[in-house]
Design an enzyme around this catalytic site. Structure first.
Site, PDB file in Angstrom:
ATOM      1  CG  HIS A 105      -2.059  -0.752   1.251  1.00 49.89           C
ATOM      2  ND1 HIS A 105      -3.137  -0.461   2.046  1.00 49.89           N
ATOM      3  CD2 HIS A 105      -2.415  -1.825   0.531  1.00 49.89           C
ATOM      4  CE1 HIS A 105      -4.113  -1.327   1.818  1.00 49.89           C
ATOM      5  NE2 HIS A 105      -3.711  -2.170   0.911  1.00 49.89           N
ATOM      6  NE  ARG A 128      -4.518   0.507  -1.326  1.00 53.72           N
ATOM      7  CZ  ARG A 128      -5.341   0.575  -0.283  1.00 53.72           C
ATOM      8  NH1 ARG A 128      -6.370  -0.261  -0.196  1.00 53.72           N
ATOM      9  NH2 ARG A 128      -5.137   1.435   0.677  1.00 53.72           N
ATOM     10  CG  HIS A 147      -8.847  -7.540   2.851  1.00 50.00           C
ATOM     11  ND1 HIS A 147      -9.670  -7.517   3.947  1.00 50.00           N
ATOM     12  CD2 HIS A 147      -8.241  -6.344   2.812  1.00 50.00           C
ATOM     13  CE1 HIS A 147      -9.568  -6.354   4.551  1.00 50.00           C
ATOM     14  NE2 HIS A 147      -8.716  -5.621   3.884  1.00 50.00           N
ATOM     15  CG  ASP A 207      -8.186  -4.561   9.199  1.00 48.43           C
ATOM     16  OD1 ASP A 207      -7.607  -3.726   8.485  1.00 48.43           O
ATOM     17  OD2 ASP A 207      -9.146  -5.242   8.814  1.00 48.43           O
ATOM     18  CD  GLU A 227      -4.844  -5.423   0.955  1.00 46.17           C
ATOM     19  OE1 GLU A 227      -5.894  -6.038   0.780  1.00 46.17           O
ATOM     20  OE2 GLU A 227      -4.802  -4.263   1.377  1.00 46.17           O
TER      21      GLU A 227
HETATM   22  C1  CS2 Z   1      -8.809  -1.906   2.376  1.00 48.90           C
HETATM   23  C2  CS2 Z   1      -8.697  -2.133   3.854  1.00 48.90           C
HETATM   24  O1  CS2 Z   1      -6.827  -3.155   2.249  1.00 48.90           O
HETATM   25  C3  CS2 Z   1      -7.845  -2.805   1.643  1.00 48.90           C
HETATM   26  O2  CS2 Z   1      -8.120  -3.116   0.476  1.00 48.90           O
HETATM   27  O3  CS2 Z   1     -10.079  -2.017   1.852  1.00 48.90           O
HETATM   28  O4  CS2 Z   1      -7.776  -1.203   4.340  1.00 48.90           O
HETATM   29  C4  CS2 Z   1      -9.976  -2.001   4.639  1.00 48.90           C
HETATM   30  O5  CS2 Z   1     -10.398  -0.655   4.585  1.00 48.90           O
HETATM   31  C5  CS2 Z   1      -9.738  -2.409   6.079  1.00 48.90           C
HETATM   32  O6  CS2 Z   1      -9.194  -3.692   6.083  1.00 48.90           O
HETATM   33  C6  CS2 Z   1     -11.031  -2.401   6.859  1.00 48.90           C
HETATM   34  O7  CS2 Z   1     -10.800  -2.896   8.156  1.00 48.90           O
HETATM   35 MG    MG Z   2     -10.036  -2.694  -0.141  1.00 51.78          MG
END
Ligand code: CS2
Ligand code: MG
Length: 400
Positions: A122, A147, A312, A316, A337
């Site tokens: 990210h 990203r 994902h 978190d 990711e």
């Molecule tokens: C996001 C996340 O990583 C992603 O693609 O959409 O940061 C998402 O907002 C969080 O995991 C929500 O807890």
């Molecule tokens: Mg997302």
């Protein structure tokens, strides 16, 4: 191999995590991530108050039967809380099975189908030039897929722009942060971001972007079309995806690849999207979509329709999740990711997975290759935290 004990460990090394630990009569234990950002204690209670009493005495080897027992036996099926709880049980049982057979879990899933898992990081900045700098930092770290998110001129805050350089943590302690949104400002700006990134990094770097559920189908169609010259690896969550058929309209207008599904919790949430080939990547996870067992079924359906997985992997989702995800990832063709956790988190969750040159590998430790230091975890008590909310400039509640 009877289950003799199980417990839920809630800790907060920088952010909240919920971990299920299941112990068998042989002393072997398995871990499962049960973290649902902003609603952690709901899953902790679902497990402690309703699921764990049903696990004691069951055969830990019967993963699919326990999955079906918890899914069909609940009567109230699906939903993020129920499926995160079932996911944690499933993942912990795969961990136990790998340890009992002295094999890394990916070997039980058909072995490695490739040498490593392509991951993406990210990169974000308050403006385009900061975002360009952040992308170059990730290129220097060896990432092959990145990203990119940026602040939007005219908006005081927006999704995906971290408060630190390398870590993006959206959850706010005590009360949700109120973000402000304007789709027109966003739509007019994002193509400029990717025009600049392509000019800086050339055509080959995989660039991704997350619209985070905020557009209407026609707005998403416009954005996808305007991003075509910059051939993104994917445009993520263009619209809220409860209405799966809304992707037909986006699909009609653009060849920009589409990714969705991090908030999905079962195959039924994405069946139409996959069968009508309305998306290119499904982002469901082993922590929120039924564990390794159910994610394999989603991946199997997706493979029939040439849809790849791109799970994902935000901060978190704990290292217990990341370990399980990488074992799954090694057995299917996808991208993962990977938002690196803080050193504080990694100390609580020692793990065997590793990153090198834009790829990751789960390691070859038996089971998932991840642990939880319970004494250290107890030093980080839970503290209520919420995801932000989002309102339009006129105050209308919108999607965060
Ligand atoms: C996001 C996340 O990583 C992603 O693609 O959409 O940061 C998402 O907002 C969080 O995991 C929500 O807890
Ligand atoms: Mg997302």
């Amino acid at each position: 191999m009877k289950i003799v004990d199980a417990k839920v460990i809630v800790c907060s090394p920088g952010r909240n995590f919920v971990t299920l630990k299941i112990v068998t009569e042989d002393g072997i234990y398995g871990l499962g991530d049960a973290t649902l950002n902003g609603r952690e204690l709901a899953v902790a209670s679902y497990l402690s108050d309703h699921v764990i009493p049903l696990l004691i005495g069951r055969d830990a080897r019967r993963i699919e039967d326990i999955w079906q027992y918890l899914y069909k036996g609940a009567y109230w099926r699906r939903g993020p809380v129920t499926m995160s709880a079932i996911s944690a049980v499933d993942t912990a049982l795969w961990d136990i099975k790998g340890k009992a057979l002295n094999a890394p879990v990916y070997q039980l899933l058909g072995g490695a189908s490739r040498d490593g898992v392509l991951v993406y990081g990210h990169a974000s900045g308050q403006d385009i030039e900061e975002a360009v700098k952040a992308v170059s930092d990730y290129v220097r770290l060896g990432y092959k897929a990145i990203r990119a998110q940026s602040g939007i001129p005219g908006l005081p805050s927006t999704y995906g722009v971290g408060r630190g350089k390398m870590y993006y943590e959206p959850a706010e302690k005590d009360a949700p942060l109120e973000n402000v949104w304007n789709s027109e400002l966003y739509l007019n700006f994002v193509p400029q971001l990717f025009e600049r990134l392509r000019k800086e990094f050339g055509p080959d770097l995989h660039l991704l972007h997350d619209a985070h559920h905020r557009l209407t189908p026609i707005e998403a169609a416009r954005l996808g079309k305007e991003l075509e010259p910059y051939h993104l690896f994917w445009l993520e969550d263009p619209v809220p995806a409860e209405l799966q058929e809304s992707f037909r309209l986006i699909r009609q207008h653009t060849t920009t690849p589409l990714a969705v599904g991090e908030v999905f919790n079962s195959i039924y949430d994405c069946q139409q999207l996959i069968q009508e080939q309305l998306i290119d990547y499904i982002r469901t996870t082993v922590v929120h979509a039924g564990g390794i067992s159910h994610l394999r079924k989603i991946a199997g359906l997706a493979e029939l329709y040439l849809v790849r997985t791109g799970s994902h992997g935000a901060t978190d989702l704990s290292p217990v999740y990341m370990a399980a995800a990488l074992h799954f990832d090694l057995s299917v063709h996808n991208i993962q990711e990977y938002m690196r956790h803080t050193e504080e988190t990694d100390r609580v969750f020692p793990h065997a997975y590793s990153f090198s040159e834009g790829m990751m590998h789960p390691g070859d430790a038996p089971g998932l290759g991840v642990d939880i230091e319970e004494t250290l975890a107890s030093k980080y008590p839970y503290r209520r935290a919420y995801l932000p909310i989002n309102r339009k400039l006129d105050g209308t509640m919108h999607n965060w």
